[in-house]
Design an enzyme around this catalytic site. Sequence first.
Site, PDB file in Angstrom:
ATOM      1  N   HIS A  17       0.865  -1.192   0.000  1.00 56.65           N
ATOM      2  CA  HIS A  17       0.000   0.000   0.000  1.00 56.65           C
ATOM      3  C   HIS A  17       0.896   1.235   0.000  1.00 56.65           C
ATOM      4  O   HIS A  17       1.436   1.616   1.039  1.00 56.65           O
ATOM      5  CB  HIS A  17      -0.909   0.016   1.230  1.00 56.65           C
ATOM      6  CG  HIS A  17      -1.926   1.112   1.199  1.00 56.65           C
ATOM      7  ND1 HIS A  17      -3.272   0.878   1.300  1.00 56.65           N
ATOM      8  CD2 HIS A  17      -1.803   2.463   1.070  1.00 56.65           C
ATOM      9  CE1 HIS A  17      -3.933   2.019   1.247  1.00 56.65           C
ATOM     10  NE2 HIS A  17      -3.054   2.999   1.100  1.00 56.65           N
ATOM     11  N   HIS A  19       1.531   5.369  -1.689  1.00 55.84           N
ATOM     12  CA  HIS A  19       1.168   6.552  -2.473  1.00 55.84           C
ATOM     13  C   HIS A  19       2.452   7.209  -2.982  1.00 55.84           C
ATOM     14  O   HIS A  19       3.327   7.556  -2.181  1.00 55.84           O
ATOM     15  CB  HIS A  19       0.396   7.551  -1.614  1.00 55.84           C
ATOM     16  CG  HIS A  19      -0.898   7.031  -1.099  1.00 55.84           C
ATOM     17  ND1 HIS A  19      -2.091   7.210  -1.765  1.00 55.84           N
ATOM     18  CD2 HIS A  19      -1.192   6.333   0.037  1.00 55.84           C
ATOM     19  CE1 HIS A  19      -3.072   6.634  -1.064  1.00 55.84           C
ATOM     20  NE2 HIS A  19      -2.553   6.102   0.030  1.00 55.84           N
ATOM     21  N   ASN A  45      -5.306   7.123  -6.318  1.00 55.83           N
ATOM     22  CA  ASN A  45      -6.102   8.327  -6.032  1.00 55.83           C
ATOM     23  C   ASN A  45      -5.334   9.607  -6.344  1.00 55.83           C
ATOM     24  O   ASN A  45      -5.048  10.435  -5.488  1.00 55.83           O
ATOM     25  CB  ASN A  45      -6.598   8.333  -4.581  1.00 55.83           C
ATOM     26  CG  ASN A  45      -5.490   8.254  -3.551  1.00 55.83           C
ATOM     27  OD1 ASN A  45      -4.419   7.692  -3.798  1.00 55.83           O
ATOM     28  ND2 ASN A  45      -5.728   8.805  -2.374  1.00 55.83           N
ATOM     29  N   LYS A 103      -9.187  -0.774  -6.378  1.00 59.24           N
ATOM     30  CA  LYS A 103      -9.302  -0.107  -5.083  1.00 59.24           C
ATOM     31  C   LYS A 103     -10.685   0.520  -4.902  1.00 59.24           C
ATOM     32  O   LYS A 103     -11.147   1.279  -5.757  1.00 59.24           O
ATOM     33  CB  LYS A 103      -8.224   0.980  -4.959  1.00 59.24           C
ATOM     34  CG  LYS A 103      -8.244   1.754  -3.645  1.00 59.24           C
ATOM     35  CD  LYS A 103      -7.894   0.871  -2.458  1.00 59.24           C
ATOM     36  CE  LYS A 103      -7.954   1.632  -1.138  1.00 59.24           C
ATOM     37  NZ  LYS A 103      -6.748   2.446  -0.889  1.00 59.24           N
ATOM     38  N   HIS A 140     -10.587   0.745   1.306  1.00 56.70           N
ATOM     39  CA  HIS A 140     -10.470   1.736   2.372  1.00 56.70           C
ATOM     40  C   HIS A 140     -11.760   1.617   3.173  1.00 56.70           C
ATOM     41  O   HIS A 140     -12.816   2.121   2.766  1.00 56.70           O
ATOM     42  CB  HIS A 140     -10.312   3.146   1.801  1.00 56.70           C
ATOM     43  CG  HIS A 140     -10.164   4.196   2.857  1.00 56.70           C
ATOM     44  ND1 HIS A 140      -8.977   4.877   3.073  1.00 56.70           N
ATOM     45  CD2 HIS A 140     -11.033   4.673   3.793  1.00 56.70           C
ATOM     46  CE1 HIS A 140      -9.136   5.723   4.077  1.00 56.70           C
ATOM     47  NE2 HIS A 140     -10.388   5.620   4.536  1.00 56.70           N
ATOM     48  N   HIS A 178      -4.849  -0.918   5.639  1.00 57.52           N
ATOM     49  CA  HIS A 178      -4.464  -0.083   6.792  1.00 57.52           C
ATOM     50  C   HIS A 178      -5.477  -0.181   7.930  1.00 57.52           C
ATOM     51  O   HIS A 178      -6.053   0.822   8.367  1.00 57.52           O
ATOM     52  CB  HIS A 178      -4.224   1.365   6.388  1.00 57.52           C
ATOM     53  CG  HIS A 178      -5.268   1.974   5.480  1.00 57.52           C
ATOM     54  ND1 HIS A 178      -6.627   1.895   5.707  1.00 57.52           N
ATOM     55  CD2 HIS A 178      -5.129   2.705   4.339  1.00 57.52           C
ATOM     56  CE1 HIS A 178      -7.279   2.538   4.763  1.00 57.52           C
ATOM     57  NE2 HIS A 178      -6.392   3.036   3.924  1.00 57.52           N
ATOM     58  N   LEU A 224      -5.594   9.064   7.644  1.00 51.81           N
ATOM     59  CA  LEU A 224      -6.882   8.386   7.616  1.00 51.81           C
ATOM     60  C   LEU A 224      -6.700   6.968   7.099  1.00 51.81           C
ATOM     61  O   LEU A 224      -6.010   6.785   6.091  1.00 51.81           O
ATOM     62  CB  LEU A 224      -7.878   9.150   6.726  1.00 51.81           C
ATOM     63  CG  LEU A 224      -8.408  10.467   7.299  1.00 51.81           C
ATOM     64  CD1 LEU A 224      -9.262  11.201   6.261  1.00 51.81           C
ATOM     65  CD2 LEU A 224      -9.225  10.228   8.571  1.00 51.81           C
ATOM     66  N   ASP A 252       1.212   2.561   3.632  1.00 51.74           N
ATOM     67  CA  ASP A 252       0.338   3.716   3.395  1.00 51.74           C
ATOM     68  C   ASP A 252       1.137   5.010   3.469  1.00 51.74           C
ATOM     69  O   ASP A 252       0.632   6.043   3.920  1.00 51.74           O
ATOM     70  CB  ASP A 252      -0.839   3.750   4.371  1.00 51.74           C
ATOM     71  CG  ASP A 252      -1.934   4.737   3.954  1.00 51.74           C
ATOM     72  OD1 ASP A 252      -1.953   5.119   2.771  1.00 51.74           O
ATOM     73  OD2 ASP A 252      -2.748   5.127   4.808  1.00 51.74           O
TER      74      ASP A 252
END
Length: 355
Positions: A17, A19, A45, A103, A140, A178, A224, A252
């Site tokens: 996971h 970003h 995202n 996702k 999520h 997460h 989050l 994350d």
Amino acid sequence: MQDRPQHLTLRRPDDWHLHLRYGPMLGAVLGWSARTFGRAIIMPNLTPPVTDSAAATAYKSRIMAAMPEGSRFQPLMTCYLTDRTDPDDLEAGFRNGTFVAAKLYPAGATTNSSHGVSRIEAIDAPLHRMQAIGMPLLIHGEVVDPAIDIFDRERAFIDRELIPLRRRFPDLKVVMEHITTEDAADYLWADTTGRLAATITPQHLLINRNHILVGGIRPHMYCLPVAKRERHRRALCRAATSGDARFFLGTDSAPHALHTKENACGCAGIFNAPSAMAAYATAFDEAGALDRLEAFASLNGPAFYGFSPNEDTIELERGAPELPDTVAVGDGAEAVVVFKGPGSLTWREVGSAAC
């Protein structure tokens, strides 16, 4: 101290996971993940999000163009599900290797989720196709109902959305991403299907909500799903260090420029790529479970996704890591703050003090 390990050699871990953003931020943060991890599931995202195979191919090309010279890091691309996701494009992308998973972001749940799914029934057709072809669904798991307290949104999602979803799609492979609560860990403990797994971040093994709120608001501890009570942190530590193959590493790591975190409405996200393995090793050491770190970091994730473990290794040693406070972005006018935990980290990667 003499009886405690001073050095660890682990198969190279993977990050399930991650970003990476795009533009100057991508160039600033990619190397920190590429130095440590063999592969990573890349979150879709962006703005605009990666909602089809053409967008995923283009995004992967940008990642590869920013890759440090000589790196063998493999980005694994995902599809951002929307109410209009085309099942045929999803299947074609999965079969040709463009996509590894898809996702699910409930619309409005987190950063850049405004294009997400309005209600799960809206993606029944893609979910039917994913179940048929064995494509994992990454979730999520928070409801966005304003009547639900933010600290209860994960538990509510399990009850309201996840349990009904899995009843309707019993053969769908699902990753609860997460996880932050004892409720989520207990739900997975009780599962007997072999088609459910969960990722756990380094920050949720080390911090609780007091670290965000007591003595002043600490925006660089805010992500989050938000960190919860201490009993939840302890439950996550038990899960991660248990040796159960259904729990595995997902950082994350979510970079935001410093000025977007330190303002009246700060962004949710923690940049932990430089410190992730030091943080995980510290948490496992505190639990007396260093002998189980390799499985959590390097073996369980590949097994669930159907990959072979990495062949090469990384080295960790006991000692405080030498980490920068911030990483410069682009020309240095912006920076992103590095997560270092709530106290001292007690392990470091050998030869990885800088990127």
